[in-house]
Scaffold this active site. Structure first.
Site: not given
Length: 545
Positions: A85, A247, A405, A370, A214, A117-118, A121, A42, A44, A374, A249
């Site tokens: 991944d 997968h 943010r 914020r 995976h 699986n990714h 994508d 993973d 990524h 918030r 993770q």
């Protein structure tokens, strides 16, 4: 002649490492062979270290090279495997179709990887390019295209006299996790059925059989609505010595038999899972660790001597005497490989330049300050929630204000603006709740403190909250039915209990999609520009008294 592990130039240096494809007479009687399996999963897109200097392929290479040298100097052999991944994670990688990641894996000298699986994508042409780029095999025995296996099902490596077979397997859930256009005429067949066919063949050809998978590591095989994972595979198919997984993770470290250690601390001891005589290992995610499994093989016995998860510059917050918090490494600082930095720096710089590209526009500022997000429902919160819902086809979304943010400006919106709103690289998660579970979840969420990062923003739902208690809740214009099922979109930080939210990662239906929030928001802005800020005004969607 085939190259060995990139540490040594020629396969004639068999004393240092094993190479695939060379003849082997088989292991000698009464001779003990030392074999080390290194593994990650993973990845990524995390080819570069994060803002705190954690992980990254340059520091990973230093660790892998050191371990290989140590093992070879002691007369042992090693393999480096990955649980899949490689794709989908951070913008710099995604913008470049994971080319820096695969090139980094080539330099690291990976021997094989499972197809994740990714890997599906993006359009098939991207996967085709990645397969051509990789100098190691991408393995999967259960993926078929037009009735034929799409990938090599396995690879056999000769580590000295010992023949090691590595078989690849991919989660059957891939069929429902990627865009249909990317998997036309592709089948993801039962991993257990395919493994049951292949393992006997491998046992006749090899001394050790490893599955690079995976599929996910589910505690005690409790996979809920997800496809079966590594535990279920090991229980159903005899003849596997080891599973190197991905997968889910998580570090597959066990507190007791069938009990996962969910509070694993980097650098502490990790006992891998074992089912039906098969060791099962997983190294969390993103290259945060390199898993190291040291085995001996003698007279047919494959024995685990030591297992370690090596943290790659992972850090923990420490408060000093002055009250200030600093980040401190869990272990010794790992230097970055200059060779890897030289390879990857141009990709990182190119990715950074691309961040200034215009992705869309808005007729007015979408406020993310914020003090607003918030404290009250905000248009930007609604838009983020809608982008999540649309991406994973959810009924409603909950967004923690601490994950928003900054604001999006009026006029031109750049990719950098999007990343300023979503800088954390959180991923979108999905949970299928019963109506009762959804109401219980909303009851907890409604109590989040105004002014805190936990304060919730919503999309796709109408709520009336009195003194922190939900008195009315409706989706699609109808009150939530306790007996119905509702798909909820949240980010993985919230799902794991972040900001004090109810932890839902153990729910049977929970799934981290791997889609990064910033990328999801960017795509939504591009598809809906020019944005009309008034379309996202929350109005009386959430009423608090």
């Amino acid at each position: 002649m085939q190259l060995c592990f990139r540490l040594i130039p020629l396969c004639s240096a068999l004393v240092l490492a094993g190479c695939a494809g060379l003849p082997s007479g088989g292991p000698k009687a009464d001779v003990e062979y030392a074999i080390t399996i290194l593994h990650t999963n993973d990845h990524h897109g995390r080819f570069w270290k994060n803002r705190d200097g954690e992980y990254g392929m340059a520091a990973r290479k230093t660790v892998v090279d050191q371990i290989r040298q140590e093992v070879a100097a002691a007369g042992g052999y090693s393999l480096l495997l990955d649980g899949g991944d490689v794709n989908t994670g951070v913008p710099e990688s995604d913008l470049q179709d994971a080319v820096p990641d695969f090139r980094g894996m080539n330099l690291l000298g990976y021997d094989a990887m499972a197809v994740g699986n990714h890997e599906f994508d993006k359009p098939p042409v991207v996967l085709q390019m990645q397969r051509a780029l990789a100098t190691f095999p991408m393995l999967s025995a259960n993926i078929y295209r037009d009735g034929k296996r799409m990938f090599e099902p396995y690879k056999i490596f000769n580590l000295g006299d010992v023949r090691v077979a590595v078989m690849g397997l991919t989660t059957e859930d891939t069929q429902k996790m990627v865009h249909p256009d990317n998997i036309r005429n592709v089948e993801f067949r039962s991993v257990q059925t395919e493994a049951a066919k292949v393992v006997p063949e491998l046992r006749s050809k090899a001394d050790i059989v490893i599955a690079a998978t995976h599929m996910g590591h589910y505690e005690n095989g409790m996979h809920g609505t997800q496809a079966p994972g590594d535990v279920e595979l090991a229980r159903a198919v005899k003849g596997l010595d080891m599973v190197v997984g991905g997968h889910t993770q998580n570090p597959a470290c066990m507190k007791a038999e069938n009990v996962l250690d969910r509070a694993y601390v980097p650098g502490s001891a990790c006992k891998p899972d074992q089912q039906n005589g098969t060791w099962i290992m997983q190294a969390h995610e993103w290259g945060k660790y390199v898993g190291r499994a040291d085995f001996t093989f003698k007279n047919g016995e494959f024995k685990l001597v030591k297992y370690t998860l090596v943290p790659i510059n992972l850090k923990r917050p420490v408060k000093g005497a002055d009250g200030k918090t600093t980040l401190v490494n869990y272990g010794p600082e790992i230097a970055e490989s200059p060779e890897m930095l030289q390879l990857l720096k141009p990709f990182q710089e190119f990715g950074q330049q691309k961040l200034m590209v215009e992705v869309g526009s808005s007729d007015a500022r979408l406020e993310g300050d914020r003090t607003l997000v918030r404290a009250q429902p905000a248009a930007l919160g609604v838009m983020i929630g809608r982008s999540m819902m649309e991406k994973i086809k959810a009924d409603f979304a909950v967004v923690n204000a601490g994950g928003v943010r900054d604001s999006l400006p009026a006029g031109k919106i750049t990719y950098k603006d999007v990343l300023t709103v979503h800088p954390f690289g959180n991923t979108i998660a999905v949970v299928d709740f019963s109506g009762k579970e959804a109401l219980d979840y909303l009851a907890a969420v409604a109590k989040m403190t105004v002014g805190s990062g936990a304060f919730p923003q919503f999309a796709g739902i109408r709520l009336e909250i009195e003194k922190g208690v939900v008195v009315k809740a409706s989706v699609g214009g109808k009150p939530i039915d306790p007996a119905a099922t509702y798909r909820i979109a949240i980010n993985n930080f919230v799902a794991s209990g972040g900001d004090g939210y109810p932890k839902v990662t153990a729910h049977p239906s929970y799934r981290d999609t791997g889609f990064v929030d910033a990328d999801v928001l960017r795509a939504y802005i591009a598809a809906n520009s020019p944005l009309k800020a008034a379309d996202y005004a929350p109005g009386d969607q959430v009423v608090r008294r």
